[in-house]
Design a protein around this motif. Structure first.
Motif, short mmCIF file in Angstrom:
data_model
loop_
_atom_site.label_atom_id
_atom_site.label_comp_id
_atom_site.label_asym_id
_atom_site.label_seq_id
_atom_site.Cartn_x
_atom_site.Cartn_y
_atom_site.Cartn_z
N TRP A 127 54.46 49.16 31.99
CA TRP A 127 53.20 48.85 32.67
C TRP A 127 52.00 49.54 32.02
O TRP A 127 50.94 48.92 31.88
N CYS A 178 49.38 45.80 36.52
CA CYS A 178 49.97 46.77 35.60
C CYS A 178 49.53 48.19 35.93
O CYS A 178 50.34 49.12 35.89
N GLN A 179 48.26 48.35 36.25
CA GLN A 179 47.77 49.69 36.58
C GLN A 179 48.44 50.24 37.84
O GLN A 179 48.87 51.39 37.87
N SER A 226 51.33 49.31 39.05
CA SER A 226 52.74 49.52 38.74
C SER A 226 52.97 50.77 37.91
O SER A 226 54.01 51.41 38.02
N ALA A 227 51.97 51.13 37.09
CA ALA A 227 52.07 52.33 36.26
C ALA A 227 51.64 53.59 37.01
O ALA A 227 51.72 54.69 36.47
N ALA A 273 48.88 47.63 30.45
CA ALA A 273 47.55 47.86 30.99
C ALA A 273 46.56 48.22 29.88
O ALA A 273 45.43 47.73 29.87
N LYS A 316 59.18 46.48 31.62
CA LYS A 316 58.35 47.19 32.61
C LYS A 316 57.55 48.33 31.99
O LYS A 316 57.45 49.42 32.54
#
Length: 81
Positions: A6, A40-41, A43-44, A10, A4
């Protein structure tokens, strides 16, 4: 095991995205990479990066799902576009 990471993912996807057209494949295949970057963005916690992708996509073509996603990322919750 899923790590994970992210933000790291990303960054990597963002680096390759501009070169995908040169590599080949269909627009739909390139959009899969863009979708992965968007995931990813978000999630980050990078709402600004995700918003930029969605804005660019909405400039290319209208899409109900992208409009809904964009509104969800807007801190004021105001509709855009």
């Amino acid at each position: 095991m899923i790590r994970k990471e992210w933000a790291s993912a990303a960054r990597l996807l963002d680096e390759v995205l501009p070169d995908l057209a040169r590599v080949g494949g269909s627009a739909a295949q390139r959009e899969i990479v863009e979708e992965a970057l968007l995931f990813c963005q978000v999630s980050a916690g990078d709402a600004a990066g995700a918003t930029a992708i969605l804005d660019a996509r909405l400039d290319r073509r209208p899409a109900h799902l992208d409009r809904c996603r964009r509104v969800g990322l807007d801190p004021a919750g105001a509709p855009v576009g």
